[in-house]
Design a protein around this motif. Sequence first.
Motif, short mmCIF file in Angstrom:
data_model
loop_
_atom_site.label_atom_id
_atom_site.label_comp_id
_atom_site.label_asym_id
_atom_site.label_seq_id
_atom_site.Cartn_x
_atom_site.Cartn_y
_atom_site.Cartn_z
N ASN A 1 -4.96 -21.96 1.63
CA ASN A 1 -4.51 -20.72 2.27
C ASN A 1 -4.14 -21.03 3.72
N SER A 2 -3.28 -20.19 4.27
CA SER A 2 -2.94 -20.34 5.68
C SER A 2 -4.15 -20.01 6.53
N THR A 3 -4.45 -20.89 7.48
CA THR A 3 -5.61 -20.66 8.33
C THR A 3 -5.48 -21.51 9.58
N SER A 4 -6.26 -21.23 10.56
CA SER A 4 -6.31 -22.03 11.77
C SER A 4 -7.29 -23.18 11.58
N VAL A 5 -6.93 -24.33 12.14
CA VAL A 5 -7.78 -25.51 12.01
C VAL A 5 -8.06 -26.06 13.41
N SER A 6 -9.32 -26.36 13.70
CA SER A 6 -9.67 -27.02 14.95
C SER A 6 -10.31 -28.35 14.64
N VAL A 7 -10.09 -29.33 15.52
CA VAL A 7 -10.59 -30.68 15.31
C VAL A 7 -11.39 -31.11 16.52
N LYS A 8 -12.56 -31.69 16.28
CA LYS A 8 -13.34 -32.31 17.34
C LYS A 8 -13.68 -33.73 16.92
N LEU A 9 -13.49 -34.67 17.83
CA LEU A 9 -13.85 -36.05 17.59
C LEU A 9 -15.13 -36.35 18.37
N VAL A 10 -16.17 -36.82 17.69
CA VAL A 10 -17.45 -37.09 18.35
C VAL A 10 -17.80 -38.55 18.14
N ASP A 11 -18.62 -39.08 19.08
CA ASP A 11 -19.07 -40.45 18.93
C ASP A 11 -20.36 -40.50 18.10
N ALA A 12 -20.91 -41.71 17.98
CA ALA A 12 -22.10 -41.88 17.14
C ALA A 12 -23.30 -41.13 17.64
N MET A 13 -23.30 -40.73 18.92
CA MET A 13 -24.40 -39.96 19.49
C MET A 13 -24.16 -38.47 19.40
N GLY A 14 -23.04 -38.06 18.79
CA GLY A 14 -22.74 -36.65 18.64
C GLY A 14 -22.07 -36.02 19.83
N ARG A 15 -21.61 -36.83 20.80
CA ARG A 15 -20.94 -36.29 21.98
C ARG A 15 -19.46 -36.12 21.71
N VAL A 16 -18.90 -34.98 22.11
CA VAL A 16 -17.48 -34.70 21.88
C VAL A 16 -16.65 -35.57 22.83
N VAL A 17 -15.72 -36.34 22.26
CA VAL A 17 -14.85 -37.19 23.07
C VAL A 17 -13.38 -36.70 23.01
N LEU A 18 -13.07 -35.86 22.05
CA LEU A 18 -11.73 -35.29 21.95
C LEU A 18 -11.85 -33.93 21.28
N ASN A 19 -11.14 -32.93 21.86
CA ASN A 19 -11.26 -31.56 21.35
C ASN A 19 -9.87 -30.99 21.17
#
Length: 314
Positions: free
Chosen positions: A296-314
Amino acid sequence: NSDVRLLAGTAQIASATTGTGGAYTMNAVPAGSYTVTGATTKPWGGVNGADALTINRHFSGAVPLVGLRLKAGDVNNNVAVNSQDALLVSRRFSGITSTFSAGNWCFEALPVNITAGTVTQNLLGLCFGDVNGSYSGIPVRSNAPVMFHENGVAEEMDGEILLPVTAGKAMEIGASSLVFELPAGLEVLGVENALPGSDFMYNVVNGQLRSVWHHLDGARLAEGDVLMTIRARSNGSVQSNLVATAESELSTLWAEAIDGASRRIPALVAKVQDLGLAAYPNPAQDLSVVLFILTNSTSVSVKLVDAMGRVVLN
């Protein structure tokens, strides 16, 4: 509410019922030499992997059992305490069997000489199999519960779910006794032991998953080490997670409950069925393509995290 019996040979001369404090009295007993013993209808309980470990340690000569504890270890009533008894203790804790051929409780059989006046004789009893003396109608080792923490999530759908049970901290253990309440809709397909040796068994009974393990050499665990992996399947929607009961216990090589013992198990979450996700190449060094498959049509958000769970790209 236990019976104390005074015997002359095999003949019962007198008996009494203990009060709430365990006291008993027999009056007007003729002078003579007797044996005092007991019996009870109190509920049986209190055995686990620590008792099986202690029985095997006795058989190996490491820590011999004596007196009433030796008598309590002979659960198959064959006048010997060995690995057969340890096996039966494990089977009863896991719910594979519900009885011992020796019965539920054993008592001392003590000689007593009565001449005149008052004679005081203490008498001890133990559940059969409870060679570490942790049970006397209620568990007395509940001061060292196993703490369970959620460790990540496991998605549940119609397929197989893998639930690794891992060490929550570094520990050296000699026995493991775990009981999980199973949520409705979760079917256990099997349990794979990751600890050394073959003295491991499990059973699903009365809505519980019961597992027991012990080993004479024990296991030295680092935080995150896998102890066992539960293979399960969802029969519909699982609304809750596995819950460990107060019976769960981790013990040292000396069969003593570990205070602050900790294990981790993933939480169950419903799998989102209208979203597909793939990344390639995987693993990637400098570039990866992420592919979303949506129904279905929907909005998608992406977060890239490192091995410690810290967001490195949003």
